[in-house]
Design a protein around this motif. Structure first.
Motif, PDB file in Angstrom:
ATOM      1  N   GLN A   1       0.836  -1.198   0.000  1.00 29.30           N
ATOM      2  CA  GLN A   1       0.000   0.000   0.000  1.00 29.30           C
ATOM      3  C   GLN A   1       0.875   1.254   0.000  1.00 29.30           C
ATOM      4  N   PHE A   2       1.921   1.263   0.823  1.00 29.94           N
ATOM      5  CA  PHE A   2       2.822   2.413   0.864  1.00 29.94           C
ATOM      6  C   PHE A   2       3.471   2.649  -0.496  1.00 29.94           C
ATOM      7  N   PHE A   3       4.010   1.584  -1.113  1.00 32.24           N
ATOM      8  CA  PHE A   3       4.693   1.757  -2.387  1.00 32.24           C
ATOM      9  C   PHE A   3       3.737   2.135  -3.516  1.00 32.24           C
ATOM     10  N   ASP A   4       2.494   1.678  -3.457  1.00 31.65           N
ATOM     11  CA  ASP A   4       1.497   2.121  -4.435  1.00 31.65           C
ATOM     12  C   ASP A   4       1.270   3.623  -4.315  1.00 31.65           C
ATOM     13  N   GLN A   5       1.126   4.109  -3.072  1.00 37.03           N
ATOM     14  CA  GLN A   5       0.921   5.543  -2.844  1.00 37.03           C
ATOM     15  C   GLN A   5       2.149   6.339  -3.256  1.00 37.03           C
ATOM     16  N   LEU A   6       3.333   5.838  -2.930  1.00 36.19           N
ATOM     17  CA  LEU A   6       4.570   6.531  -3.286  1.00 36.19           C
ATOM     18  C   LEU A   6       4.742   6.614  -4.797  1.00 36.19           C
TER      19      LEU A   6
ATOM     20  N   GLN B   1       2.422   6.549  -7.051  1.00 39.60           N
ATOM     21  CA  GLN B   1       1.430   7.492  -7.576  1.00 39.60           C
ATOM     22  C   GLN B   1       1.882   8.928  -7.326  1.00 39.60           C
ATOM     23  N   ARG B   2       2.386   9.208  -6.124  1.00 42.37           N
ATOM     24  CA  ARG B   2       2.850  10.568  -5.800  1.00 42.37           C
ATOM     25  C   ARG B   2       4.020  10.978  -6.693  1.00 42.37           C
ATOM     26  N   CYS B   3       4.952  10.073  -6.919  1.00 43.07           N
ATOM     27  CA  CYS B   3       6.101  10.382  -7.771  1.00 43.07           C
ATOM     28  C   CYS B   3       5.661  10.610  -9.216  1.00 43.07           C
ATOM     29  N   ALA B   4       4.680   9.866  -9.667  1.00 45.60           N
ATOM     30  CA  ALA B   4       4.167  10.062 -11.026  1.00 45.60           C
ATOM     31  C   ALA B   4       3.527  11.444 -11.157  1.00 45.60           C
ATOM     32  N   GLU B   5       2.799  11.862 -10.124  1.00 46.20           N
ATOM     33  CA  GLU B   5       2.176  13.194 -10.143  1.00 46.20           C
ATOM     34  C   GLU B   5       3.228  14.294 -10.173  1.00 46.20           C
ATOM     35  N   LEU B   6       4.360  14.068  -9.494  1.00 47.55           N
ATOM     36  CA  LEU B   6       5.451  15.033  -9.464  1.00 47.55           C
ATOM     37  C   LEU B   6       6.392  14.890 -10.652  1.00 47.55           C
ATOM     38  N   ASN B   7       6.155  13.861 -11.473  1.00 44.06           N
ATOM     39  CA  ASN B   7       7.029  13.540 -12.603  1.00 44.06           C
ATOM     40  C   ASN B   7       8.467  13.304 -12.132  1.00 44.06           C
ATOM     41  N   GLU B   8       8.604  12.541 -11.053  1.00 47.16           N
ATOM     42  CA  GLU B   8       9.895  12.224 -10.443  1.00 47.16           C
ATOM     43  C   GLU B   8      10.067  10.712 -10.332  1.00 47.16           C
TER      44      GLU B   8
END
Length: 62
Positions: A39-44, A46-53
């Protein structure tokens, strides 16, 4: 590029996500139960994709 430090213990992971300047973007503890880690890595991810990182992970096992 972001850097994910993971300090692994028996019951929890201590996690620190930092940017290239070393500033902490996220600091938290995650249970070592497989579902919680996924769950943590799924959220991470997704967050990195939103930041394009992208991120690199470094794991320390104690």
């Amino acid at each position: 590029m972001l850097f994910l430090g993971i300090d692994q213990h028996a019951r929890q992971l201590t996690i620190s996500l930092r940017d290239q300047q070393g500033d902490v973007l996220l600091a938290r503890q995650v249970s070592t139960r497989p579902a919680k880690i996924l769950q943590f890595f799924d959220q991470l991810t997704q967050r990195c994709a939103e930041l394009n990182e992208a991120f690199i992970a470094v794991v320390e096992v104690c």
